[in-house]
Design an enzyme around this catalytic site. Structure first.
Site: not given
Length: 225
Positions: A91-93, A113
């Site tokens: 997720a994210s990074g 995501g």
């Protein structure tokens, strides 16, 4: 001589800009960009490594760390295949890094995501006032103390912070769009911090196929011949 092989690189824990460490007592893993970028460069230059599988189990962290790691994967992808395998969370990074690969596998329940940017900033001025502590903030420039935790944003600083966040979000969306052959509008529909299960992420175009580390290694072997 050495036998040609597939290398597996693990990106596990919160992304930070320094070295990878495991914090004692709490057992928290930090995935350091300094450590990982050096390892990726070494694997890229190793002629016996014909392909790389990047196993990601990270909820993100430092945007700069994600950029640096993804950049090294971009360079590596130009000379050898890079296959991505998601663990329990990407997720994210963690997802940002995945855009540096040629192909992405995810498990059915992988938290996938969280394409978005946020900047947490605490204002401790009220607490400092309650305990009778004063803080001097020397600096030069209109926004010198913009990221200070000892006073609130001014209206100008808040606007500047939002502009910075928007630029970061646009960069993230653009990178995902290029990696996944999606328009910015299509990415935005599945972004804004939304988290999808691995199966739903496949339907939304964020992941290529269902599978784990084994499937990723098999594909890497095949595409690298």
């Amino acid at each position: 001589g050495k036998q040609a092989h597939v290398a597996v690189l693990f990106v596990s824990g919160d992304l930070v800009q320094g070295k990878s460490v495991v914090l004692p007592v709490v057992g928290r893993r930090l995935a350091g960009a300094e450590t990982l970028t050096a390892e990726i460069r070494k694997l890229r230059k190793d002629p016996d490594v014909r392909a790389i599988v990047v196993r990601i189990a990270s909820r993100g962290g430092s945007a700069r760390a994600a950029r640096d790691i993804a950049h090294e994967l971009d360079l590596t992808r130009e000379v050898k295949p890079v296959i991505v395998s998601f663990g329990s969370v990407a997720a994210s990074g963690g997802y940002w890094i995945a855009t540096g690969g040629d192909y992405i596998f995810a498990n059915a329940t992988t938290a996938t995501g969280s394409i978005g940017i946020f900047f947490p900033n605490m204002d401790l001025s009220g607490f400092m006032e309650k305990i009778g502590a004063g803080v001097d903030l020397p600096g030069y420039g209109a926004r010198a103390h913009m990221r200070s935790q000892f006073r609130a944003y001014t209206d100008d600083e808040r606007e500047a912070a939002m502009e910075s966040i928007q630029r970061g979000y646009d960069e993230f969306v653009g990178r995902v769009g290029r990696a996944r052959s999606m328009t910015p509008e299509q990415v935005d529909e599945v972004a804004r911090g939304r988290v999808w299960s691995g199966v739903r992420a496949i339907d939304r175009g964020l992941v290529d196929s269902y599978g784990g580390l084994r499937e990723a290694i098999v594909r890497a072997r095949r595409v690298a011949d």
